[in-house]
Write a protein that holds these residues in place. Structure first.
Motif, PDB file in Angstrom:
ATOM      1  N   LYS A  30      17.247  20.378   2.010  1.00 20.29           N
ATOM      2  CA  LYS A  30      18.231  19.308   2.103  1.00 20.29           C
ATOM      3  C   LYS A  30      19.419  19.673   2.983  1.00 20.29           C
ATOM      4  O   LYS A  30      20.572  19.656   2.564  1.00 20.29           O
ATOM      5  CB  LYS A  30      18.724  18.922   0.702  1.00 20.29           C
ATOM      6  N   GLU A  88      23.519  22.352 -12.681  1.00 18.65           N
ATOM      7  CA  GLU A  88      23.957  20.987 -12.375  1.00 18.65           C
ATOM      8  C   GLU A  88      23.913  20.741 -10.872  1.00 18.65           C
ATOM      9  O   GLU A  88      23.886  21.679 -10.084  1.00 18.65           O
ATOM     10  CB  GLU A  88      25.407  20.805 -12.847  1.00 18.65           C
ATOM     11  N   HIS A 249      15.387  21.052 -11.291  1.00 18.41           N
ATOM     12  CA  HIS A 249      16.489  20.095 -11.188  1.00 18.41           C
ATOM     13  C   HIS A 249      17.018  19.610 -12.509  1.00 18.41           C
ATOM     14  O   HIS A 249      18.166  19.238 -12.647  1.00 18.41           O
ATOM     15  CB  HIS A 249      16.044  18.864 -10.399  1.00 18.41           C
TER      16      HIS A 249
HETATM   17  P1  ATP Z   1      21.402  19.539  -6.298  1.00 20.52           P
HETATM   18  O1  ATP Z   1      20.772  19.837  -7.621  1.00 20.52           O
HETATM   19  O2  ATP Z   1      22.206  18.287  -6.336  1.00 20.52           O
HETATM   20  O3  ATP Z   1      20.442  19.569  -5.163  1.00 20.52           O
HETATM   21  P2  ATP Z   1      22.350  22.222  -5.697  1.00 20.52           P
HETATM   22  O4  ATP Z   1      22.537  23.036  -6.938  1.00 20.52           O
HETATM   23  O5  ATP Z   1      21.114  22.465  -4.932  1.00 20.52           O
HETATM   24  O6  ATP Z   1      22.500  20.691  -6.052  1.00 20.52           O
HETATM   25  P3  ATP Z   1      23.746  22.931  -3.235  1.00 20.52           P
HETATM   26  O7  ATP Z   1      23.103  21.905  -2.379  1.00 20.52           O
HETATM   27  O8  ATP Z   1      23.296  24.332  -3.096  1.00 20.52           O
HETATM   28  O9  ATP Z   1      23.642  22.506  -4.784  1.00 20.52           O
HETATM   29  O10 ATP Z   1      25.314  22.833  -2.986  1.00 20.52           O
HETATM   30  C1  ATP Z   1      26.289  23.809  -3.436  1.00 20.52           C
HETATM   31  C2  ATP Z   1      27.684  23.443  -2.911  1.00 20.52           C
HETATM   32  O11 ATP Z   1      27.719  23.577  -1.498  1.00 20.52           O
HETATM   33  C3  ATP Z   1      28.080  21.997  -3.214  1.00 20.52           C
HETATM   34  O12 ATP Z   1      29.477  21.996  -3.509  1.00 20.52           O
HETATM   35  C4  ATP Z   1      27.796  21.261  -1.933  1.00 20.52           C
HETATM   36  O13 ATP Z   1      28.667  20.163  -1.762  1.00 20.52           O
HETATM   37  C5  ATP Z   1      28.067  22.325  -0.869  1.00 20.52           C
HETATM   38  N1  ATP Z   1      27.174  22.146   0.297  1.00 20.52           N
HETATM   39  C6  ATP Z   1      25.843  22.077   0.280  1.00 20.52           C
HETATM   40  N2  ATP Z   1      25.344  21.962   1.519  1.00 20.52           N
HETATM   41  C7  ATP Z   1      26.383  21.967   2.367  1.00 20.52           C
HETATM   42  C8  ATP Z   1      26.531  21.893   3.804  1.00 20.52           C
HETATM   43  N3  ATP Z   1      25.466  21.826   4.608  1.00 20.52           N
HETATM   44  N4  ATP Z   1      27.786  21.902   4.332  1.00 20.52           N
HETATM   45  C9  ATP Z   1      28.862  22.000   3.526  1.00 20.52           C
HETATM   46  N5  ATP Z   1      28.812  22.080   2.175  1.00 20.52           N
HETATM   47  C10 ATP Z   1      27.589  22.068   1.595  1.00 20.52           C
END
Ligand code: ATP
Length: 298
Positions: A30, A88, A249
């Motif tokens: 993603k 989360e 998830h």
């Molecule tokens: P989800 O279950 O919703 O997929 P996740 O646990 O995988 O969430 P991450 O996508 O790893 O979470 O995001 C961790 C943090 O980093 C979040 O605060 C997100 O907003 C930020 N973040 C993620 N990707 C980027 C990016 N490409 N640029 C800037 N900030 C990012």
């Protein structure tokens, strides 16, 4: 201009073909923005995988240099074992997978990520990515036959190998039910596959690739019970003998608050136990019971 259209179109096709595995990975991971350019060091050696042990050693990471995505994250995925990341939305689960796939390098002083003791920053990206298989939540398939979509996992795969992989991925019988079997076209110009079926095709493809390390993104959407069972069985066949890191998830802000096996985490009576109580189901029990989980939370 019309004369150029053919060749350009062909180039576009080739480009898409070459990029397909990246597309899958990007989907899984993603990516919200273009990753910063990562360069191999001059004369970097290839990664040598012997056991496939993964280690995050005190990892800190920020995308923008201001907000923290991961803070002091340390954990190990021992040889051949499965670790699930539970947390989360926004907790940092996908970030961990992106870092392992080396879309970003850690800054000096922000910890290390190691595979069999080799720092990811010291080895070639190509060898790293060859060692890692990715099963996204919503795999992208080619507009081609289902056999081709599986065979893509291994250059020169034989029909027997394709069928064996489809069987282990619990999709063989379904394929035989299609009008042209393995030659049936999928996608826009052919049959439409359900999300669960596409995921099993991706599992078959990854079985053929046979990587020592796996990154898995578990489905968020509800699947019917029999599909769920087929996928779990296919995943069990896939994770067998490999080190895997998966995003769960359904069940955290970038810090590991609890770590342990499923039963150890339940016994702690903390965040994991609470989330488990909220979401317990028999299928989850079967899958989670044998693997180590790390819970990320704020
Ligand atoms: P989800 O279950 O919703 O997929 P996740 O646990 O995988 O969430 P991450 O996508 O790893 O979470 O995001 C961790 C943090 O980093 C979040 O605060 C997100 O907003 C930020 N973040 C993620 N990707 C980027 C990016 N490409 N640029 C800037 N900030 C990012």
């Amino acid at each position: 201009l019309a004369q150029l259209y053919g060749p350009l179109n062909m180039l576009g096709y080739l480009y898409r073909t070459i990029n397909q595995s990246l597309v899958d990975t990007e989907r899984l991971l993603k990516l919200l923005s273009e990753p910063t350019e990562i360069n191999d060091r001059p004369n970097a050696p290839d990664l040598i995988v012997e056991n496939g042990e993964i280690e995050f050693d005190n990892v800190n990471f920020s995308y923008d240099g201001r907000t923290t995505a991961l803070e002091s994250v340390s954990f190990k995925v021992p040889k051949g074992s499965s670790v699930a990341l539970v947390g989360e939305s926004g907790a940092g689960k996908s970030t961990i997978l992106r870092l392992l796939y080396r879309f970003y390098d850690l800054k000096e002083g922000d910890g290390r990520i190691l595979i069999d003791g080799q720092d990811l920053r010291d080895v070639t990206q190509d060898s790293l990515r060859k060692a890692i298989g990715v099963v996204p939540q919503d795999p992208v398939l080619f507009n081609a036959s289902i056999g081709y979509n599986i065979a893509y996992g291994k250059f020169g795969a034989t029909q027997e190998e394709i069928v064996a992989a489809a069987k282990a991925a619990q999709i063989h019988d379904r394929i035989l039910s299609f009008p042209d079997g393995y030659d049936t076209k999928v996608g826009e110009r052919g049959i439409r596959l359900s999300g669960g079926e596409k995921q099993r095709v991706a599992i078959a493809r990854t079985l053929l690739k046979d990587p020592p390390i796996l990154l898995l993104d578990e489905a968020t959407s509800a699947l019917d019970t029999s599909t769920e069972k087929d996928i779990q069985k296919a995943l069990q066949n896939l994770v067998q003998g490999r080190s895997s890191l998966s995003i769960a998830h359904r069940l955290s802000d970038g810090r590991i608050v609890e770590q342990g096996t499923h039963s150890e985490l339940l016994a702690l009576g903390g965040n994991f136990a609470t989330m488990w109580a909220d979401q317990v189901s028999s299928t989850d029990e079967a899958v989670s019971a044998h693997r180590k989980s790390a819970v990320l939370t704020g």
